[in-house]
Design a protein around this motif. Structure first.
Motif, short mmCIF file in Angstrom:
data_model
loop_
_atom_site.label_atom_id
_atom_site.label_comp_id
_atom_site.label_asym_id
_atom_site.label_seq_id
_atom_site.Cartn_x
_atom_site.Cartn_y
_atom_site.Cartn_z
N ASP A 14 0.85 -1.18 0.00
CA ASP A 14 0.00 0.00 0.00
C ASP A 14 0.89 1.24 0.00
OD1 ASP A 14 -2.35 -1.49 0.08
OD2 ASP A 14 -2.43 -1.48 2.27
N TYR A 15 0.35 2.34 -0.52
CA TYR A 15 1.11 3.58 -0.55
C TYR A 15 1.61 3.93 0.86
CZ TYR A 15 2.44 8.42 -1.08
OH TYR A 15 3.15 9.59 -1.07
N ARG A 16 2.86 4.38 0.92
CA ARG A 16 3.46 4.80 2.20
C ARG A 16 3.83 6.27 2.09
NH1 ARG A 16 8.49 1.73 2.87
NH2 ARG A 16 8.67 3.06 4.66
N TRP A 19 7.54 7.40 1.51
CA TRP A 19 8.32 7.27 0.28
C TRP A 19 8.89 8.60 -0.20
CZ3 TRP A 19 4.33 3.47 -2.19
CH2 TRP A 19 4.61 2.17 -1.77
N SER A 46 6.53 4.02 -9.52
CA SER A 46 5.24 3.97 -8.82
C SER A 46 5.27 4.58 -7.43
CB SER A 46 4.73 2.53 -8.77
OG SER A 46 5.71 1.67 -8.25
N THR A 47 6.40 4.56 -6.73
CA THR A 47 6.44 5.16 -5.39
C THR A 47 6.37 6.67 -5.43
OG1 THR A 47 8.86 5.17 -5.31
CG2 THR A 47 7.73 3.24 -4.35
N PRO A 50 1.45 9.68 -5.39
CA PRO A 50 0.71 9.62 -4.13
C PRO A 50 -0.55 8.75 -4.24
CG PRO A 50 1.36 11.88 -4.61
CD PRO A 50 1.66 11.06 -5.84
N GLY A 51 -0.71 7.86 -3.27
CA GLY A 51 -1.88 7.00 -3.19
C GLY A 51 -1.80 5.71 -3.98
N LEU A 52 -0.79 5.56 -4.82
CA LEU A 52 -0.68 4.37 -5.67
C LEU A 52 0.06 3.25 -4.95
CD1 LEU A 52 -1.18 3.31 -8.60
CD2 LEU A 52 1.16 4.06 -9.10
N PRO A 53 -0.52 2.04 -4.88
CA PRO A 53 0.24 0.90 -4.35
C PRO A 53 1.46 0.66 -5.25
CG PRO A 53 -2.09 0.37 -4.50
CD PRO A 53 -1.89 1.66 -5.23
N ASP A 56 7.95 -1.74 -2.76
CA ASP A 56 8.57 -0.90 -1.73
C ASP A 56 10.04 -0.67 -2.07
OD1 ASP A 56 8.93 0.59 0.53
OD2 ASP A 56 8.95 -1.12 1.90
#
Length: 86
Positions: A14-16, A19, A46-47, A50-53, A56
């Motif tokens: 899930d978005y952190r 990041w 992708s990181t 914002p909000g995108l899984p 990591d």
């Protein structure tokens, strides 16, 4: 499929909110190491959305004045588990 220097398969997360903070820390380290060779450092992948899984793993693009003047760059892990190369 993991990169050759990774020890396990990448798993989506899930978005952190950390990041972007982690990217800024990495960018500061790179700016300090590369100095005037750097034109810009970008948070890619992708990181950076914002909000995108995403996986990591912070993807960073370093724009340099010249690849012929690599300075302190090297290939392979940087000793902290991050792959670095120029």
């Amino acid at each position: 499929m993991p990169f050759p220097d990774e020890y396990s398969p990448l798993v989506g997360a899930d978005y952190r909110p950390q990041w972007p903070v982690e990217f800024e820390s990495l960018a500061g380290t790179l700016r300090a190491a590369l100095g005037g060779l750097v034109i810009g450092i970008d948070h890619e992948g992708s990181t950076s959305v914002p909000g995108l899984p995403a996986k990591d793993c912070i993807d960073v693009q370093v724009r340099m004045r010249s690849v012929d003047e690599q300075g302190p760059c090297h290939g392979g892990p940087d000793g902290r588990g991050r792959a670095m190369g120029c």
